[in-house]
Write an enzyme that holds these catalytic residues in place. Sequence first.
Site, PDB file in Angstrom:
ATOM      1  N   GLU A 172      -8.839  10.652  13.241  1.00 18.53           N
ATOM      2  CA  GLU A 172      -8.175   9.669  13.395  1.00 18.53           C
ATOM      3  C   GLU A 172      -7.068  10.141  14.881  1.00 18.53           C
ATOM      4  OE1 GLU A 172      -5.204   6.053  11.536  1.00 18.53           O
ATOM      5  OE2 GLU A 172      -6.436   7.722  10.374  1.00 18.53           O
ATOM      6  N   LYS A 211       0.897  -1.281   0.032  1.00 20.51           N
ATOM      7  CA  LYS A 211       0.031  -0.125  -0.110  1.00 20.51           C
ATOM      8  C   LYS A 211       0.755   1.362   0.190  1.00 20.51           C
ATOM      9  CE  LYS A 211      -3.047   2.545   3.206  1.00 20.51           C
ATOM     10  NZ  LYS A 211      -3.790   2.540   4.593  1.00 20.51           N
TER      11      LYS A 211
END
Length: 408
Positions: free
Chosen positions: A215, A170
Amino acid sequence: MSVALIRPLVVRTVAVSDPDDLLARLPDAAPYAWIRHGEGLVGWGEAARAAVPPGPGRFDWARGWLSSLFAGALIEDEVGVPGSGPVAFGSFTFDGDAPGTVLVVPRVVLARRGGQAWLTTIGGSAFDLATPPQEPGRIRYSDGSLTAPEWEHRVAQAVRRIKADGMLDKVVLARDLTAVAERDIDPRVLLSRLAERYPECYTFSVDGLVGATPELLVRHTGQEVESLVLAGTTARGGGPAEDAARGAALFASQKDRHEHACAVASVREALAPLCSALDVPDEPELLVLPNVQHLASRVTGRLSDGASVLDVVAAMHPTAAVGGTPTGAALGVIRELEGMDRAGYAGPVGWIDSRGDGEWGIALRCAYVSGRRARLFAGCGIMAGSDPAAELAEAQAKLRVMRYALEG
C-alpha cells in the site's frame, strides 16, 4: 524529544555506475531501505536523527526539523532528481499520541531509478564492508498480545458494536505474533527475501521496522501526487482456476466492495483540499500478490501549492484502510478492543528529500526486529458482515509474508 545530528551537514551526490542489487551493498549495520522492482534507495549510518515528540503537531514538528536541517546543509548534487541530495527515512507510529516516531538521515545513500544511479555521502567516505548476511536459524513462534481465540472474540465484539452503532461502518483490528530465532536476525536476509518474493510491494527498513507493504500512501514528485488504495482481501487459491474464482468472488463481494469504497472515500476527502486536480477511478482493480489478492484503486492528483510530502501524509493518515470509518469512532474502538500497542505498524513509513519529494507507504506486512526477536503484525477490516474465523484466516495469510521472510 531526542535529537542527534551533525551540523552543518556536508552533502555530496554523484552519479555512479549501476549497482545492480542495492540490498547486496548494505553493510551489517541498521540498514535503511525502500525498494520496489529493484529500484529505490538504501542507506546506512547516521548523519542526523530525531525522535519526533508525540501529539497532534508531530508532522509539523517533523517538517520543521527537516527544513531547518536541510536549509543549513552544504549540498553538492550533480544528479538533481527525487531522492538525490540529503534524504531522511522515517517511521511514524500509528497512534499519534504514542512515542516511537523517528526520522533518520543516513550517512550514505545508494539509489537507482529510471536508468540512473547515484551515491550520496554526508561528511566522509562511503566505504563500509558488506559482510555476508547470516541466516537466523530455527524460528519459534508464540502468541503476541492475544491468543487466536481471544482475537476472534474481539472481532465478534467489533461486529456487534458496528451493528448496534448505526454510524460505524468499519473497524480495523490488528494482531501480533512473536518470533524468536536461534541467532540474531539480520534484517538484510529479510529484505532480500521480501524484495525477491514480493517485487510489486515496497520493501522497507527503518529503525528496526522491516517489511514489504503493498500500500503506497503517497508518492510526491514536484506537484504530482499518487496514492494506491487497498481494501478488500482474499487469500490466493490452490491453482489458476481457484485463484480466478476467488478473485471474482472478491470483486463481487458487497462487504469487500463497501470496505474498499470507504477507503477510497477517505483518501479523496484527505487529498481534495490539497489538490487543484484529482482523479479517482470509478471501479477498483484486482491486485494479485503471491499470498493474497486485494481490491486496488490508484488515485492521482496535482497539488495546488508547494506542499511537502509530509503535509500530504499528515492529511491522509490514518486512512480507512488501516483505521476504519468514520475514523474518530473507529480509533476509539481500536483502543478499546485491540489489546496492544501497534507502534509503527499501519503507520506511515518512507523517505523525504530536501525538495519535499518522497514516497511513503503504510507499514503493513512487517515486523519489528531486535536481536533474536521479531514482532509480526497483521490486520483486518471488520464490518457488519464479518465472520471472526474468516478474519482470523485472513490475518494468518497476511502473517505468512513475514514468516516467509524469517524462514525462507
